[in-house]
Design a protein around this motif. Structure first.
Motif, short mmCIF file in Angstrom:
data_model
loop_
_atom_site.label_atom_id
_atom_site.label_comp_id
_atom_site.label_asym_id
_atom_site.label_seq_id
_atom_site.Cartn_x
_atom_site.Cartn_y
_atom_site.Cartn_z
N TRP A 170 2.87 -16.86 -14.85
CA TRP A 170 3.97 -17.26 -13.59
C TRP A 170 4.66 -18.54 -14.02
O TRP A 170 6.02 -18.57 -13.82
N ALA A 199 -1.42 -8.31 -12.97
CA ALA A 199 -1.77 -6.89 -13.46
C ALA A 199 -1.67 -6.98 -14.92
O ALA A 199 -2.78 -6.41 -15.42
N VAL A 233 2.83 -10.67 -9.23
CA VAL A 233 2.16 -9.47 -9.12
C VAL A 233 2.00 -9.04 -10.82
O VAL A 233 0.99 -8.61 -11.28
N ARG A 265 7.39 -11.14 -7.56
CA ARG A 265 7.29 -10.20 -8.24
C ARG A 265 6.47 -10.71 -9.87
O ARG A 265 5.69 -10.03 -10.30
#
Lengths: 168, 497
Positions: A122, A142, A138, A135
């Motif tokens: 991130w 993942a 996420v 997004r």
């Protein structure tokens, strides 16, 4: 590839000249560091003809030589570097990247691989000016979970589970 | 022919279902990392080292060789469709290939790159099949003095040929040599440059350095540049080329092969230089030089053949002498060391199943790569749609994962990041990183051979000059330093319009 600036003199490019001198100083510093460090190497049993200090001397001499060569090139305005990029350094990019690297060293064995890697992903995306922070969070999570499961379950490596260790 | 019999036995190994699967995985992964800018075969092999520890060595090397070849296939796709080389061996491909793509001839450019890679990769592997045993026999006569001289020759050519100036290449080399000094001296047990840190007593793992310099250094550099990405040319359907394109391509393929294989085998840093030379040669020989710079297919066909042939060439000194000549070869040498194997002339007799199984897998891998790349290039191009923030975020996640799983040590991760910072500075000031990697892995070997040679000669340093092969190699090393100005003149040819 440079095509046009191979004959520009050092006077015209003061900014790049500083870089050249900086590289040369790094080379000299590396040489001095290796040389200084070689004196604290124990001499061993002494029946070796070439002891553990000999190669460090060679490396120190080589680094000093290349540093001196660079300094001569920089001051003499010799062969220019291919460096002609536009700087876009901003304090916040450097801070974000520093935070990304520091946090993952500090958190890896405490918070576990998944959370640390997701945060790393991130923060790097922030440094690359990604427009979609949610997004990225996420996708990063993942990817980290997938990598964790693939490498621990699938390939049998050991990664720190940390806070999520019981869940995964 | 003895080589043919051994090769047949190699095919028996490579055609085992499990190994066939590894060839395929290697081809897939290699194409993917070739296409993605920022990840190359050296980094990929480095990150996979911990994962492959439990594999049979031959399977691991079949996988790695597939990655190395595959990266050369995939790199061209990025060069052609995006004008950014996916791989350093594909820099020249971008010059003509992207022009072709912009004028609607992307399909022909991709086809000549894939077919040329196949032709050159296969011919290069044939050459490897027959030259490697001969060179291994010659290498059996090498003693420590010859090996030391050979490594010195590698040092001088690598550092003079890569990077903007000789001094920069040398600085990178000596940085790598200094990193290689860290740890306990094997001959005397003395600690060197450990700074009192227990994590450094075993030395610095070359994987930590490679991942730091390639993954972290590149990520920081791209973030610092903040460059907007180039537009991707869209292609649909099968890629193919016309009869005329084929007629214009086959000679550059063969010439590229003839340049790539021998130069790849020299200690000169792998695939980049033969592609420069091939481009210059094709431009000179072309009957329509005016097309160069505007999308001449010869300028894609030649360099793309050269880089694949160079990979085969790189494997010759690696397998027969244990001498890596490119960053990826350095990682392959690290892989041999991980399995406690020493590549060199003896491995052809002690472990023929490994060597010949690996060589046989190269033939299979090239065929698979052609099938994967020729019809599917538009599909692979979808990888280029991964946005830069996600791509580099992912690269750092896998860099961290791979480094941690080496020794389960956070210290290694931190060290890798610090080396990544140094790698960023090196990119920033145009100091090449490949000499550092090669210096780090070859430095300890050079020291060991040097001390052995002097132990055998009872301290007489003239041993390096009185043994003929050693003297010739050292003479060549000296000549390589002097030849640099000539080389630079030649190298400037392709970059000037």
């Amino acid at each position: 590839m440079n095509s046009g600036d191979s004959d520009s003199s050092s006077l015209e490019r003061p900014g790049r000249d500083r870089v050249e001198i900086g590289v040369a100083v790094c080379g000299l510093a590396l040489g001095l560091f290796v040389l200084a460090g070689s004196f604290s190497i124990g001499l061993g049993a002494g029946y070796d003809r070439i002891g553990p200090r000999f190669f460090p001397y060679l490396v120190a001499a080589g680094a000093l030589f290349s540093g001196a060569l660079l300094l001569k090139e920089a001051l003499g305005g010799g062969q220019p570097s291919r460096e002609d990029r536009v700087s876009r350094t901003s304090g916040s990019v450097a801070f974000t990247l520093g935070l990304a690297l520091a946090s993952s060293v500090l958190l890896l064995e405490r918070a576990g691989f998944v959370l640390t890697a997701a945060l790393l992903f991130w923060l790097v995306a922030r440094a690359f000016a990604s427009p979609r922070p949610l997004r990225d969070a996420v996708v990063g999570l993942a990817l980290s979970v997938a990598a964790y499961l693939a490498f621990t379950r699938g390939l049998g490596l050991v990664l720190p589970g940390g806070l999520l260790g019981g869940l995964l | 022919m003895d080589a043919l019999r051994l090769l047949a036995e190699g095919f028996a190994v490579a055609l085992e279902p499990a190994n066939l699967l590894w060839v395929f995985v290697g081809a897939l992964l290699g194409t993917a990392v070739g296409i993605l800018p920022g990840i190359g075969p050296a980094l990929t092999v480095a990150l996979l080292l911990p994962v492959t520890y439990g594999l049979e060595p031959v399977s691991a090397f079949i996988l790695f060789a597939g990655i190395y070849y595959g990266a050369m296939y995939g790199g061209s796709t990025t060069s052609i469709l995006m004008n950014t080389p996916g791989e350093s061996g594909s820099i020249m491909t971008a010059l003509e290939g992207n022009r072709m793509a912009r004028s609607g001839r992307a399909s022909a450019a991709l086809a000549t790159a894939a077919l040329g890679s196949f032709v050159a990769g296969t011919l290069g592997t044939v050459a490897l099949t027959f030259t490697a045993p001969a060179l291994a026999n010659l290498a059996l006569t090498f003693g420590p003095a010859e090996y030391f001289a050979l490594i010195v020759l590698g040092f001088t050519t690598i550092s003079s040929v890569l990077g903007g100036t000789l001094a920069r290449g040398l600085l990178s080399l000596f940085f790598g040599l200094a990193l290689g000094l860290v740890g306990i001296d094997l001959q005397t047990g003395q600690a060197r440059y450990t700074l009192g840190l227990p994590g450094l007593l075993d030395g610095i793992d070359v994987v930590v350095v490679a991942v730091g310099l390639f993954a972290v250094g590149e990520t920081l550099f791209q973030a610092w540049k903040g460059s907007a990405r180039e537009a991707v040319t869209i292609v649909r359907g099968f890629t193919w080329m016309s009869r005329e394109d084929l007629a214009r391509s086959w000679k550059p393929w063969l010439r590229g092969t003839l340049l790539g294989f021998p130069i790849g085998g020299l200690p000169a840093g792998g695939a980049e230089i033969p592609t420069f030379l091939s481009y210059a040669l094709e431009r000179r020989l072309s009957s329509r030089p005016e097309e160069f710079g505007r999308g001449a297919i010869e300028g894609v066909a030649g360099p793309e053949a050269a880089n694949n042939a160079a990979v085969a060439g790189v494997l010759v000194p690696l397998l027969t002498l244990g001498l890596p000549t490119s960053s990826t070869a350095a990682m392959l040498l690290a892989a041999f060391q991980q399995f406690d194997l020493q590549p060199g002339p003896l491995i052809f007799t002690t472990n023929p199943a490994l060597v010949w199984g690996l060589i046989a897998s190269l033939y299979l891998g090239n065929a698979m790569l052609l099938l994967l790349n020729l019809p599917l290039a538009p599909l692979w191009a979808q990888l280029l749609r991964i946005p830069a923030p996600s791509l580099y975020g992912g690269i750092l996640v896998f860099a961290t994962l791979g480094t941690y799983s080496l020794n389960h040590s956070v210290f290694d991760v931190g060290l890798m990041y610090v080396i990544g910072l140094i790698g960023f500075v090196m990119r920033r000031v145009d100091v090449p990183v490949a000499p550092a990697i090669l210096g780090m892995i070859l430095g300890p070997m050079a020291e060991q051979q040097f001390r052995r040679a002097l132990a055998i000669s009872q301290g007489d340093p003239s041993v390096f000059l009185t043994r003929p092969i050693s003297a010739v190699l050292l003479g060549l090393a000296f000549g390589a330093m002097l030849a640099l100005p000539l080389w630079r003149l030649y190298r400037r040819v392709p970059s000037t319009k």
